[in-house]
Design an enzyme around this catalytic site. Structure first.
Site, mmCIF file in Angstrom:
data_model
loop_
_atom_site.group_PDB
_atom_site.id
_atom_site.type_symbol
_atom_site.label_atom_id
_atom_site.label_comp_id
_atom_site.label_asym_id
_atom_site.label_seq_id
_atom_site.Cartn_x
_atom_site.Cartn_y
_atom_site.Cartn_z
ATOM 1 N N ASP A 91 29.826 -48.329 -8.539
ATOM 2 C CA ASP A 91 28.942 -47.193 -8.799
ATOM 3 C C ASP A 91 29.461 -46.399 -10.003
ATOM 4 O O ASP A 91 30.624 -46.533 -10.390
ATOM 5 C CB ASP A 91 28.832 -46.290 -7.575
ATOM 6 N N GLU A 153 32.377 -44.533 -4.887
ATOM 7 C CA GLU A 153 33.612 -43.823 -5.242
ATOM 8 C C GLU A 153 33.318 -42.543 -6.008
ATOM 9 O O GLU A 153 33.942 -41.505 -5.770
ATOM 10 C CB GLU A 153 34.523 -44.743 -6.061
#
Length: 450
Positions: A91, A153
Site C-alpha cells: 500500500d 502499513e
C-alpha cells in the site's frame, strides 16, 4: 552446487530490466488503504504481488483479518538451512495535490537516473528487491523464505497483529528482513538499529456555547483559537526543546549529520533556525519531538468576524527509544490540562500509538548483512543508523519471535521524498539493494546452516 557471488551479480544485472518493468506495473496501481479511497485498488495491488511471488515458485496466499489484504508466500528451507522472512508493504500514501507533482503520481517517469512515482521508493521497490533476490536464485534458493507483504502499513497496520497471530507458525523465521527503511546516503548503505515510537492525539478547547460577535465580546472573552495557540506554545521552550515533563530522551548517536546537509535534505528556507538542543542525530533519533499536525478552524477566506467557541488540534509525538507511548500520552495530557489558560475547558484524546524499538545489531545475521552490503557497495562500510520515524510492528516481531535476527533495511535515500510530492527511487542504488539482498541470502545460508 551453490551459486557464486559473481554469478549472482551477473544474474541481477540481467534481471534488472524485468524487475523495473514489474515495479512500474506495481506503482501504476493506486493502492491506498486510507478511508475515502477506492480500496479495490488495494485488492488489485495484492493480486499483483501474489502473482509475482507465485512466479518465483512460492506457495502464495492472500490473507486478511478485518483490514486490507496482505500476501504471504512460502518456500521451505533445504535440510538444515535457516528460514528468512522478507517483509515489505504494497500500500502507499495518498498522492496529495497533483499540482505539486512534476508528473502524474501514478505514472512512473525517469528523470536524471531516478524513477518518480508514488510508491516507487516506499515501498514497492522493497517488494521488488525481494522478488529480484528470489529470481536470482531460481530453483537454487539456499534458505527457506517467507515473503510477507502487508496491505495497510501506511494506514497504521491496524490488522497486522491479528494476521501475525493467525499465521504465526507460517511466519516463524531465523532472520527477518524488513525492507521499509533507507540508506544513509547515495553510495553509503545502512542498517537501521533504532526507531522512535509514535503517539497521535487530539486536544480541543472550548470557551463559549457558540460563536459570538468579535466586536461585541472581543477583549473580554478569550476566543478558542487564541486559547489553543497559547496552550500549544507551552509544549516547547524558547529554544524549541520539548517542555513536557516525564518524557524520556537520551544522547549517544555516533553518526555525524552536518547541519548544511540536513537543511538541504529537509528543504529548510534560508534564515529559518533549527530547534532543540544536542546533535542533529540525537534530536531526530533518540530524543522525543512534538509537532502540530493540523488545526480545525475556519479558513481565512471563510472566516467571519466572530470569536470561535471551540478549536481542535492534532498533535504528533515521536517517542524516544526506551520510552513508553502510554506514559508519554499521560504526561502530555497532564501537561495540557494543567497549562490551559483562562479556565478554558480542555479535552485530550488519544488517536493512536506505537512502540519505539532498539535492535541488537550483533550476531551471525548481522555479520551476513554487513558482509553483503560491503560487497554490493564495493567495499563501503554500512552505517548503523537510527530513524526518527516509526515502524511500530517491529516491536511486535521482537516480542513474538525473540530468537530471530531482525534486519531493518530499505531502498530509500535522503532525496527519495517518501510521503511527499515527487517521491522517487534512485535506480542505481536500487540495483545495489537487489544485489545486497541476494548476497545476504547467500551469506545467511553459509553462516547459519546447521
Amino acid at each position: 552446487m551453490s551459486l557464486s557471488e559473481s554469478d549472482l551479480r551477473a544474474t541481477i544485472a540481467q534481471l534488472m530490466p524485468g524487475v523495473r518493468a514489474d515495479l512500474e506495473r506495481l506503482v501504476r496501481i493506486p493502492g491506498i488503504a486510507f478511508e475515502g479511497f477506492d480500496h479495490s485498488h488495494v485488492e488489485r495491488s495484492a493480486e499483483a504481488v501474489a502473482e509475482l511471488l507465485r512466479g518465483c515458485g512460492l506457495d502464495t496466499q492472500i490473507v486478511r483479518h478485518g483490514g486490507q489484504p496482505a500476501v504471504i508466500g512460502r518456500k521451505p528451507a533445504p535440510p538444515g538451512a535457516p528460514t528468512v522472512l522478507l517483509y515489505a508493504h504494497h500500500d502507499v500514501q495518498p498522492a496529495g495535490d497533483p499540482a505539486l507533482w512534476a508528473s502524474d503520481p501514478f505514472e512512473p517517469v525517469e528523470r536524471d537516473g531516478r524513477l518518480y512515482a508514488r510508491g516507487a521508493a516506499d515501498d514497492k521497490a522493497g517488494v521488488m528487491a525481494h522478488v529480484a533476490a528470489l529470481r536470482a536464485f531460481g530453483d537454487q534458493l539456499p534458505v527457506g523464505v517467507v515473503v510477507f507483504v502487508e496491505g495497510e502499513e501506511e494506514y497504521g497496520s491496524d490488522s497486522l497483529d491479528a494476521i501475525i497471530q493467525a499465521h504465526l507458525e507460517e511466519l516463524r523465521s531465523d532472520v527477518i528482513v524488513i525492507a521499509d527503511s533507507g540508506n544513509w546516503d547515495i553510495g553509503r548503505p545502512a542498517l537501521t538499529t533504532s526507531l522512535r515510537g509514535l503517539v497521535n492525539l487530539f486536544v480541543e478547547v472550548k470557551v463559549l456555547k457558540s460563536a459570538v460577535h468579535s466586536g461585541m465580546f472581543g477583549g473580554v472573552v478569550p476566543d478558542a483559537l487564541m486559547t489553543l495557540s497559547r496552550l500549544i506554545s507551552t509544549l516547547h521552550d524558547d529554544s524549541g526543546e520539548v517542555a513536557v515533563g516525564g518524557l524520556f530522551g537520551r544522547e549517544g548517536a555516533s553518526v555525524d549529520y552536518p547541519a548544511d546537509r540536513f537543511r538541504l535534505e529537509a528543504g529548510m528556507l534560508d534564515g529559518v533556525s533549527m530547534i532543540g538542543q544536542g546533535t542533529i542525530t540525537d534530536r531526530i533519533w533518540t530524543k522525543p519531538s512534538i509537532s502540530v499536525l493540523g488545526i480545525d478552524a475556519p479558513g481565512t477566506l471563510e472566516a467571519a468576524n466572530a470569536l470561535q467557541a471551540t478549536a481542535k488540534a492534532k498533535i504528533g509525538v515521536r517517542v524516544a527509544p526506551g520510552d513508553d507511548p502510554k506514559a508519554v500520552f499521560t504526561a502530555i495530557k497532564d501537561h495540557l490540562e494543567k497549562n490551559v489558560a483562562w479556565g478554558a475547558h480542555v479535552e485530550v484524546t488519544l488517536e493512536s500509538d506505537g512502540n519505539p524499538c532498539v535492535i541488537d545489531a550483533t550476531g551471525p545475521g548481522y555479520e551476513a548483512a554487513r558482509s553483503a552490503f560491503r560487497s554490493a557497495w564495493g567495499g563501503v562500510e554500512p552505517v548503523d543508523m537510527g530513524i526518527g520515524g516509526s515502524i511500530p510492528f517491529i516491536a511486535t516481531f521482537q516480542e513474538l519471535f525473540p530468537g530471530a535476527t531482525i534486519l531493518v533495511t530499505g531502498v530509500e535515500d535522503p532525496h527519495a521524498a517518501a510521503h511527499g510530492p515527487n517521491e522517487s527511487l534512485h535506480l542505481g542504488e536500487f540495483e545495489l539493494v537487489c544485489v545486497a539482498e541476494t548476497l545476504l541470502l547467500k551469506n545467511v545460508a553459509e553462516i547459519m546452516t546447521k
